[in-house]
Design a protein around this motif. Sequence first.
Motif, PDB file in Angstrom:
ATOM      1  N   TYR A  62     -43.811 -40.969  -9.553  1.00 21.52           N
ATOM      2  CA  TYR A  62     -43.328 -41.246 -10.909  1.00 21.52           C
ATOM      3  C   TYR A  62     -44.535 -41.259 -11.845  1.00 21.52           C
ATOM      4  N   SER A  63     -44.387 -40.722 -13.038  1.00 14.67           N
ATOM      5  CA  SER A  63     -45.490 -40.698 -13.996  1.00 14.67           C
ATOM      6  C   SER A  63     -45.698 -42.084 -14.592  1.00 14.67           C
ATOM      7  N   LYS A  64     -46.824 -42.258 -15.260  1.00 14.35           N
ATOM      8  CA  LYS A  64     -47.126 -43.542 -15.915  1.00 14.35           C
ATOM      9  C   LYS A  64     -46.119 -43.809 -17.033  1.00 14.35           C
ATOM     10  N   LYS A  65     -45.708 -42.747 -17.691  1.00 12.96           N
ATOM     11  CA  LYS A  65     -44.721 -42.873 -18.767  1.00 12.96           C
ATOM     12  C   LYS A  65     -43.393 -43.413 -18.210  1.00 12.96           C
ATOM     13  N   ALA A  66     -43.009 -42.903 -17.030  1.00 16.24           N
ATOM     14  CA  ALA A  66     -41.770 -43.366 -16.396  1.00 16.24           C
ATOM     15  C   ALA A  66     -41.889 -44.826 -15.998  1.00 16.24           C
ATOM     16  N   ALA A  67     -43.061 -45.186 -15.460  1.00 16.06           N
ATOM     17  CA  ALA A  67     -43.288 -46.577 -15.056  1.00 16.06           C
ATOM     18  C   ALA A  67     -43.201 -47.501 -16.264  1.00 16.06           C
ATOM     19  N   ALA A  68     -43.721 -47.044 -17.388  1.00 15.79           N
ATOM     20  CA  ALA A  68     -43.680 -47.864 -18.609  1.00 15.79           C
ATOM     21  C   ALA A  68     -42.247 -48.043 -19.094  1.00 15.79           C
ATOM     22  N   LYS A  69     -41.443 -46.981 -19.010  1.00 18.02           N
ATOM     23  CA  LYS A  69     -40.035 -47.066 -19.443  1.00 18.02           C
ATOM     24  C   LYS A  69     -39.273 -48.061 -18.568  1.00 18.02           C
ATOM     25  N   VAL A  70     -39.502 -47.990 -17.253  1.00 20.99           N
ATOM     26  CA  VAL A  70     -38.812 -48.891 -16.326  1.00 20.99           C
ATOM     27  C   VAL A  70     -39.258 -50.324 -16.576  1.00 20.99           C
ATOM     28  N   GLU A  71     -40.550 -50.520 -16.765  1.00 18.58           N
ATOM     29  CA  GLU A  71     -41.081 -51.865 -17.017  1.00 18.58           C
ATOM     30  C   GLU A  71     -40.465 -52.459 -18.284  1.00 18.58           C
ATOM     31  N   ARG A  72     -40.354 -51.643 -19.335  1.00 18.79           N
ATOM     32  CA  ARG A  72     -39.763 -52.097 -20.588  1.00 18.79           C
ATOM     33  C   ARG A  72     -38.303 -52.496 -20.386  1.00 18.79           C
ATOM     34  N   ALA A  73     -37.568 -51.667 -19.609  1.00 19.40           N
ATOM     35  CA  ALA A  73     -36.147 -51.948 -19.367  1.00 19.40           C
ATOM     36  C   ALA A  73     -35.972 -53.251 -18.580  1.00 19.40           C
ATOM     37  N   VAL A  85     -26.930 -55.895 -19.696  1.00 20.26           N
ATOM     38  CA  VAL A  85     -27.191 -55.580 -18.298  1.00 20.26           C
ATOM     39  C   VAL A  85     -27.724 -56.824 -17.616  1.00 20.26           C
ATOM     40  N   LYS A  86     -27.158 -57.165 -16.458  1.00 20.17           N
ATOM     41  CA  LYS A  86     -27.595 -58.345 -15.712  1.00 20.17           C
ATOM     42  C   LYS A  86     -28.265 -57.961 -14.404  1.00 20.17           C
ATOM     43  N   SER A  87     -27.979 -56.774 -13.906  1.00 18.69           N
ATOM     44  CA  SER A  87     -28.507 -56.334 -12.623  1.00 18.69           C
ATOM     45  C   SER A  87     -29.881 -55.691 -12.782  1.00 18.69           C
ATOM     46  N   ARG A  88     -30.814 -56.058 -11.913  1.00 17.25           N
ATOM     47  CA  ARG A  88     -32.164 -55.487 -11.937  1.00 17.25           C
ATOM     48  C   ARG A  88     -32.110 -54.005 -11.593  1.00 17.25           C
ATOM     49  N   LYS A  89     -31.273 -53.651 -10.631  1.00 19.05           N
ATOM     50  CA  LYS A  89     -31.128 -52.251 -10.226  1.00 19.05           C
ATOM     51  C   LYS A  89     -30.622 -51.400 -11.389  1.00 19.05           C
ATOM     52  N   GLN A  90     -29.685 -51.933 -12.131  1.00 20.97           N
ATOM     53  CA  GLN A  90     -29.140 -51.204 -13.277  1.00 20.97           C
ATOM     54  C   GLN A  90     -30.213 -51.017 -14.350  1.00 20.97           C
ATOM     55  N   ALA A  91     -31.055 -52.023 -14.518  1.00 19.41           N
ATOM     56  CA  ALA A  91     -32.138 -51.921 -15.484  1.00 19.41           C
ATOM     57  C   ALA A  91     -33.116 -50.819 -15.087  1.00 19.41           C
ATOM     58  N   ILE A  92     -33.437 -50.743 -13.809  1.00 19.70           N
ATOM     59  CA  ILE A  92     -34.340 -49.700 -13.316  1.00 19.70           C
ATOM     60  C   ILE A  92     -33.718 -48.326 -13.528  1.00 19.70           C
ATOM     61  N   ALA A  93     -32.418 -48.226 -13.249  1.00 18.39           N
ATOM     62  CA  ALA A  93     -31.719 -46.950 -13.431  1.00 18.39           C
ATOM     63  C   ALA A  93     -31.740 -46.517 -14.894  1.00 18.39           C
ATOM     64  N   LEU A 123     -31.159 -56.060 -23.013  1.00 19.00           N
ATOM     65  CA  LEU A 123     -30.885 -54.685 -22.595  1.00 19.00           C
ATOM     66  C   LEU A 123     -29.377 -54.457 -22.547  1.00 19.00           C
ATOM     67  N   LYS A 124     -28.925 -53.417 -23.232  1.00 20.86           N
ATOM     68  CA  LYS A 124     -27.495 -53.102 -23.286  1.00 20.86           C
ATOM     69  C   LYS A 124     -27.252 -51.798 -22.548  1.00 20.86           C
ATOM     70  N   SER A 125     -26.084 -51.698 -21.906  1.00 22.44           N
ATOM     71  CA  SER A 125     -25.731 -50.448 -21.242  1.00 22.44           C
ATOM     72  C   SER A 125     -25.275 -49.455 -22.296  1.00 22.44           C
ATOM     73  N   GLY A 126     -25.367 -48.182 -21.972  1.00 20.78           N
ATOM     74  CA  GLY A 126     -25.145 -47.147 -22.969  1.00 20.78           C
ATOM     75  C   GLY A 126     -23.756 -47.080 -23.540  1.00 20.78           C
ATOM     76  N   ARG A 127     -22.757 -46.864 -22.706  1.00 21.62           N
ATOM     77  CA  ARG A 127     -21.426 -46.563 -23.210  1.00 21.62           C
ATOM     78  C   ARG A 127     -20.680 -47.810 -23.674  1.00 21.62           C
ATOM     79  N   SER A 128     -20.673 -48.832 -22.818  1.00 17.78           N
ATOM     80  CA  SER A 128     -19.869 -50.012 -23.157  1.00 17.78           C
ATOM     81  C   SER A 128     -20.601 -50.977 -24.081  1.00 17.78           C
ATOM     82  N   GLY A 129     -21.923 -50.967 -24.035  1.00 15.45           N
ATOM     83  CA  GLY A 129     -22.687 -51.864 -24.896  1.00 15.45           C
ATOM     84  C   GLY A 129     -22.796 -53.271 -24.354  1.00 15.45           C
ATOM     85  N   LYS A 130     -22.374 -53.475 -23.100  1.00 11.98           N
ATOM     86  CA  LYS A 130     -22.478 -54.798 -22.489  1.00 11.98           C
ATOM     87  C   LYS A 130     -23.927 -55.062 -22.077  1.00 11.98           C
TER      88      LYS A 130
END
Length: 114
Positions: free
Chosen positions: A5-16, A34-42, A25-32
């Motif tokens: 993974y590039s440094k840019k990708a790592a920074a995006k994941v860290e921010r999320a 995010v509570k799951s760490r895995k979902q944040a990474i995704a 952090l809100k999910s894209g479509r529903s706007g709810k």
Amino acid sequence: MARKYSKKAAAKVERAVKKTKAGTLKSGRSGKTVKSRKQAIAIGLSEARAAGAKVPSKKTAKKASKKSGAKTSKSKTSKAKKSKAKKSKAKTSKAKTSKAKTSKAKKSKARASK
């Protein structure tokens, strides 16, 4: 060995992940939120892909063997058929009840006019 993974990708994941911990952090479509760490990474990886960062492609489901594939496809079709049958039954029963109501109304109007 090259980075997966590039440094840019790592920074995006860290921010999320940080936004998730903060609860912003809100999910894209529903706007709810995010509570799951895995979902944040995704979400972080998805944003990195969109930005053009070096991120491995999404994993796809492996193809099942012919025997197990045949079993699952049969069960899927039968479930689909069952649900369609249930829906058509519900529609016909609704139509019958609405017809019965209209016929009762007509009968009552005929009695009132006599």
